[in-house]
Design a protein around this motif. Structure first.
Motif, PDB file in Angstrom:
ATOM      1  N   PRO A   4     -30.987   4.897  60.887  1.00  0.00           N
ATOM      2  CA  PRO A   4     -30.935   6.082  60.016  1.00  0.00           C
ATOM      3  C   PRO A   4     -32.344   6.654  59.817  1.00  0.00           C
ATOM      4  CG  PRO A   4     -30.596   4.067  58.759  1.00  0.00           C
ATOM      5  CD  PRO A   4     -30.665   3.660  60.197  1.00  0.00           C
ATOM      6  N   LEU A   5     -32.419   7.989  59.782  1.00  0.00           N
ATOM      7  CA  LEU A   5     -33.732   8.621  59.579  1.00  0.00           C
ATOM      8  C   LEU A   5     -34.204   8.334  58.154  1.00  0.00           C
ATOM      9  CD1 LEU A   5     -33.088  12.094  61.216  1.00  0.00           C
ATOM     10  CD2 LEU A   5     -34.655  10.319  62.038  1.00  0.00           C
ATOM     11  N   PRO A   6     -35.515   8.135  57.956  1.00  0.00           N
ATOM     12  CA  PRO A   6     -35.981   7.933  56.595  1.00  0.00           C
ATOM     13  C   PRO A   6     -35.738   9.193  55.760  1.00  0.00           C
ATOM     14  CG  PRO A   6     -37.836   8.139  58.124  1.00  0.00           C
ATOM     15  CD  PRO A   6     -36.589   8.117  58.945  1.00  0.00           C
ATOM     16  N   ARG A   7     -35.316   9.020  54.527  1.00  0.00           N
ATOM     17  CA  ARG A   7     -35.049  10.186  53.662  1.00  0.00           C
ATOM     18  C   ARG A   7     -36.361  10.763  53.177  1.00  0.00           C
ATOM     19  NH1 ARG A   7     -29.795  10.248  50.228  1.00  0.00           N
ATOM     20  NH2 ARG A   7     -30.930  11.942  49.295  1.00  0.00           N
ATOM     21  N   VAL A   8     -36.521  12.060  53.360  1.00  0.00           N
ATOM     22  CA  VAL A   8     -37.759  12.705  52.893  1.00  0.00           C
ATOM     23  C   VAL A   8     -37.483  13.229  51.487  1.00  0.00           C
ATOM     24  CG1 VAL A   8     -39.422  14.559  53.320  1.00  0.00           C
ATOM     25  CG2 VAL A   8     -38.355  13.352  55.242  1.00  0.00           C
ATOM     26  N   GLN A   9     -38.262  12.747  50.543  1.00  0.00           N
ATOM     27  CA  GLN A   9     -38.102  13.187  49.150  1.00  0.00           C
ATOM     28  C   GLN A   9     -38.599  14.625  49.023  1.00  0.00           C
ATOM     29  OE1 GLN A   9     -38.014  10.325  46.508  1.00  0.00           O
ATOM     30  NE2 GLN A   9     -36.962  11.891  45.329  1.00  0.00           N
ATOM     31  N   ARG A  10     -37.722  15.539  48.559  1.00  0.00           N
ATOM     32  CA  ARG A  10     -38.173  16.932  48.409  1.00  0.00           C
ATOM     33  C   ARG A  10     -39.008  17.055  47.155  1.00  0.00           C
ATOM     34  NH1 ARG A  10     -34.523  21.990  49.967  1.00  0.00           N
ATOM     35  NH2 ARG A  10     -36.526  22.905  50.319  1.00  0.00           N
ATOM     36  N   GLU A  11     -40.121  17.745  47.307  1.00  0.00           N
ATOM     37  CA  GLU A  11     -41.040  17.965  46.204  1.00  0.00           C
ATOM     38  C   GLU A  11     -40.394  18.881  45.158  1.00  0.00           C
ATOM     39  OE1 GLU A  11     -45.667  19.410  46.393  1.00  0.00           O
ATOM     40  OE2 GLU A  11     -44.307  19.859  48.029  1.00  0.00           O
ATOM     41  N   VAL A  12     -40.641  18.640  43.876  1.00  0.00           N
ATOM     42  CA  VAL A  12     -40.138  19.550  42.843  1.00  0.00           C
ATOM     43  C   VAL A  12     -41.115  20.714  42.750  1.00  0.00           C
ATOM     44  CG1 VAL A  12     -39.609  19.802  40.386  1.00  0.00           C
ATOM     45  CG2 VAL A  12     -39.094  17.663  41.562  1.00  0.00           C
ATOM     46  N   PHE A 143     -45.235  35.674  33.313  1.00  0.00           N
ATOM     47  CA  PHE A 143     -43.793  35.624  33.571  1.00  0.00           C
ATOM     48  C   PHE A 143     -43.432  34.618  34.662  1.00  0.00           C
ATOM     49  CE2 PHE A 143     -44.957  39.535  31.597  1.00  0.00           C
ATOM     50  CZ  PHE A 143     -44.105  39.549  30.501  1.00  0.00           C
ATOM     51  N   PRO A 144     -43.891  33.370  34.505  1.00  0.00           N
ATOM     52  CA  PRO A 144     -43.465  32.348  35.468  1.00  0.00           C
ATOM     53  C   PRO A 144     -41.950  32.177  35.368  1.00  0.00           C
ATOM     54  CG  PRO A 144     -44.546  31.332  33.561  1.00  0.00           C
ATOM     55  CD  PRO A 144     -44.704  32.818  33.409  1.00  0.00           C
ATOM     56  N   ASP A 145     -41.318  31.783  36.478  1.00  0.00           N
ATOM     57  CA  ASP A 145     -39.858  31.615  36.471  1.00  0.00           C
ATOM     58  C   ASP A 145     -39.462  30.718  35.301  1.00  0.00           C
ATOM     59  OD1 ASP A 145     -39.073  32.977  39.083  1.00  0.00           O
ATOM     60  OD2 ASP A 145     -40.660  31.623  39.731  1.00  0.00           O
ATOM     61  N   PRO A 146     -38.487  31.159  34.464  1.00  0.00           N
ATOM     62  CA  PRO A 146     -38.206  30.417  33.220  1.00  0.00           C
ATOM     63  C   PRO A 146     -37.401  29.136  33.398  1.00  0.00           C
ATOM     64  CG  PRO A 146     -36.818  32.390  33.351  1.00  0.00           C
ATOM     65  CD  PRO A 146     -37.754  32.442  34.525  1.00  0.00           C
ATOM     66  N   TRP A 147     -36.672  29.000  34.504  1.00  0.00           N
ATOM     67  CA  TRP A 147     -35.834  27.807  34.719  1.00  0.00           C
ATOM     68  C   TRP A 147     -35.142  27.419  33.415  1.00  0.00           C
ATOM     69  CZ3 TRP A 147     -34.746  26.903  39.543  1.00  0.00           C
ATOM     70  CH2 TRP A 147     -35.669  27.235  40.541  1.00  0.00           C
ATOM     71  N   PRO A 148     -34.188  28.243  32.957  1.00  0.00           N
ATOM     72  CA  PRO A 148     -33.609  28.033  31.619  1.00  0.00           C
ATOM     73  C   PRO A 148     -32.750  26.782  31.454  1.00  0.00           C
ATOM     74  CG  PRO A 148     -32.595  29.931  32.703  1.00  0.00           C
ATOM     75  CD  PRO A 148     -33.708  29.476  33.594  1.00  0.00           C
ATOM     76  N   HIS A 153     -35.814  22.107  33.841  1.00  0.00           N
ATOM     77  CA  HIS A 153     -37.096  22.254  33.141  1.00  0.00           C
ATOM     78  C   HIS A 153     -38.253  21.610  33.902  1.00  0.00           C
ATOM     79  CE1 HIS A 153     -35.481  23.311  28.855  1.00  0.00           C
ATOM     80  NE2 HIS A 153     -35.126  24.170  29.774  1.00  0.00           N
ATOM     81  N   LYS A 154     -37.929  20.573  34.681  1.00  0.00           N
ATOM     82  CA  LYS A 154     -38.994  19.900  35.445  1.00  0.00           C
ATOM     83  C   LYS A 154     -39.609  20.828  36.505  1.00  0.00           C
ATOM     84  CE  LYS A 154     -35.708  17.532  38.568  1.00  0.00           C
ATOM     85  NZ  LYS A 154     -34.437  17.878  37.924  1.00  0.00           N
ATOM     86  N   ARG A 155     -38.922  21.942  36.792  1.00  0.00           N
ATOM     87  CA  ARG A 155     -39.455  22.885  37.788  1.00  0.00           C
ATOM     88  C   ARG A 155     -40.383  23.913  37.156  1.00  0.00           C
ATOM     89  NH1 ARG A 155     -35.171  24.034  42.504  1.00  0.00           N
ATOM     90  NH2 ARG A 155     -37.074  24.996  43.267  1.00  0.00           N
ATOM     91  N   ARG A 156     -40.468  23.932  35.843  1.00  0.00           N
ATOM     92  CA  ARG A 156     -41.314  24.935  35.193  1.00  0.00           C
ATOM     93  C   ARG A 156     -42.780  24.736  35.562  1.00  0.00           C
ATOM     94  NH1 ARG A 156     -38.669  25.438  29.112  1.00  0.00           N
ATOM     95  NH2 ARG A 156     -37.085  26.958  29.738  1.00  0.00           N
ATOM     96  N   LEU A 157     -43.447  25.859  35.780  1.00  0.00           N
ATOM     97  CA  LEU A 157     -44.859  25.802  36.177  1.00  0.00           C
ATOM     98  C   LEU A 157     -45.735  25.273  35.032  1.00  0.00           C
ATOM     99  CD1 LEU A 157     -47.078  26.667  38.249  1.00  0.00           C
ATOM    100  CD2 LEU A 157     -47.151  28.853  37.038  1.00  0.00           C
ATOM    101  N   VAL A 158     -45.517  25.812  33.834  1.00  0.00           N
ATOM    102  CA  VAL A 158     -46.424  25.468  32.734  1.00  0.00           C
ATOM    103  C   VAL A 158     -45.948  24.188  32.059  1.00  0.00           C
ATOM    104  CG1 VAL A 158     -47.497  26.261  30.596  1.00  0.00           C
ATOM    105  CG2 VAL A 158     -46.982  27.905  32.425  1.00  0.00           C
ATOM    106  N   SER A 159     -46.797  23.164  32.148  1.00  0.00           N
ATOM    107  CA  SER A 159     -46.495  21.847  31.606  1.00  0.00           C
ATOM    108  C   SER A 159     -47.832  21.205  31.253  1.00  0.00           C
ATOM    109  CB  SER A 159     -45.805  20.992  32.676  1.00  0.00           C
ATOM    110  OG  SER A 159     -46.731  20.793  33.747  1.00  0.00           O
ATOM    111  N   THR A 160     -47.765  20.048  30.633  1.00  0.00           N
ATOM    112  CA  THR A 160     -49.017  19.357  30.288  1.00  0.00           C
ATOM    113  C   THR A 160     -49.787  18.991  31.557  1.00  0.00           C
ATOM    114  OG1 THR A 160     -48.003  18.513  28.300  1.00  0.00           O
ATOM    115  CG2 THR A 160     -49.969  17.364  29.052  1.00  0.00           C
TER     116      THR A 160
END
Ligand SMILES: C[S@@+](CC[C@H](N)C(=O)[O-])C[C@H]1O[C@@H](n2cnc3c(N)ncnc32)[C@H](O)[C@@H]1O
Length: 242
Positions: A4-12, A143-148, A153-160
Motif C-alpha cells: 500500500p502507498l504511504p498515506r500523505v497527510q494533507r496540510e491544514v 477579511f481572511p476567510d472566516p471558516w464559520p 476553525h483550525k483552518r483560520r489564518l489568524v491564531s496564536t
C-alpha cells in the motif's frame, strides 16, 4: 506483493483550492506583467514554499525601503491603492489564487505603481521563508476567510501560532492591521492578540476603520448583508523577542 502507498497527510491550510481559469483581461495582465511576479521554489504542493527559499527584496525592488506585506489580498484593491499613495514604501502580496493575482497586477498597472511585487503561494509559508525577522513595517490580513463552522476553525489564518510568526517578522513597533466582517472571528482574533506577549493593541479595543483601506468586494458584501466591520491594529512591543 502489492505494497500500500504511504498515506500523505494533507496540510491544514486557510484557503480552498480553486480553478485557476482566468478571464481574458486577467490572462492579458498575467502575461504582460509577469515581471512583477516573484517565483519561489515549492515543496510538495504548488502553493507551498520550500523552507530554504530566499528572496533578496532589496535586489528585487532595486532599493531598501520600508516593507509592507499583505497576506490574502484577493483582487488587490488595497495594495494597489495604498502603494500608489506611498511610493516611499515597498509592498509584497502573498496570494494563492492566480486569477486574483492577475487582477491585482492589472490594478497596480492602472494605478501606475512600480513598488508592488506578488508571490503566488501560501502566505504562511512565504512569510516564514521569504521575510527576514524584525523587518516588516506593516503586515495586513484583511477579511481572511472566516471558516464559520466549528470543525473548520483550525483552518483560520489568524491564531496564536500565526501571531507568533507575525511577531517574529514585524520590526519593533511595526504594525499588524486586520479586518473582518465575522463577529465571532473578530472576537477570537481580539482574544488571541490581546493575550499575545509580544503584541500591543494600538487602540483601546477595536481600531477605528483604517482610512487608507478602500472598501473591497468582501467588505461591501459583508455590509450589504448587514454585518458589522471590525478593524484591529496591533504593534510589536519594542524589545519584542521571547
Ligand atoms: C475572503 S478573501 C478576502 C480578500 C481581500 N483581502 C479583500 O478584502 O477583498 C480571502 C483571500 O485570502 C486568500 N488566502 C487565504 N489563505 C491564504 C494563504 N494562506 N495564503 C495566501 N492567500 C490566502 C484567498 O485566496 C482569498 O483571495
Amino acid at each position: 506483493m502489492h505494497q500500500p502507498l504511504p498515506r500523505v497527510q494533507r496540510e491544514v491550510v486557510s484557503f480552498v483550492r480553486r480553478s485557476s481559469r482566468m478571464n481574458p483581461s486577467q490572462l492579458k495582465a498575467w502575461t504582460d506583467l509577469q515581471h512583477w511576479v516573484v517565483r519561489v521554489p515549492a515543496r510538495e504542493s504548488s502553493t507551498s514554499v520550500a523552507a530554504e527559499a530566499e528572496v533578496d527584496w532589496a535586489e528585487v525592488f532595486g532599493r531598501r525601503a520600508p516593507l509592507v506585506v499583505e497576506l490574502g489580498g484577493g483582487t488587490g484593491d488595497v495594495i494597489a491603492a495604498v502603494a500608489a499613495a506611498h511610493p516611499e514604501r515597498d509592498f509584497i502580496g502573498f496570494e494563492v489564487f492566480e486569477p486574483a493575482v492577475a487582477s491585482t497586477l492589472s490594478k497596480c498597472a492602472r494605478a501606475g505603481v512600480g513598488n508592488v511585487r506578488m508571490v503566488v503561494a501560501n502566505g504562511v509559508d512565504a512569510l516564514g521563508a521569504l521575510i527576514d525577522d524584525d523587518s516588516l513595517t506593516e503586515l495586513w490580513t484583511f477579511f481572511p476567510d472566516p471558516w464559520p463552522k466549528k470543525r473548520h476553525h483550525k483552518r483560520r489564518l489568524v491564531s496564536t501560532g500565526f501571531a507568533d510568526l507575525v511577531a517574529d517578522k514585524l520590526a519593533p513597533r511595526g504594525h499588524w492591521r486586520l479586518a473582518t466582517d465575522w463577529a465571532e472571528y473578530a472576537d477570537a482574533m481580539h482574544a488571541a492578540l490581546e493575550a499575545h506577549p509580544r503584541l500591543v493593541n494600538c487602540h483601546d479595543g477595536w481600531a477605528p476603520r483604517w482610512q487608507d483601506r478602500p472598501v473591497t468586494g468582501f467588505e461591501a458584501k459583508g455590509r450589504a448583508a448587514g454585518r458589522t466591520i471590525y478593524d484591529l491594529c496591533y504593534r510589536r512591543r519594542e524589545g519584542g523577542r521571547p
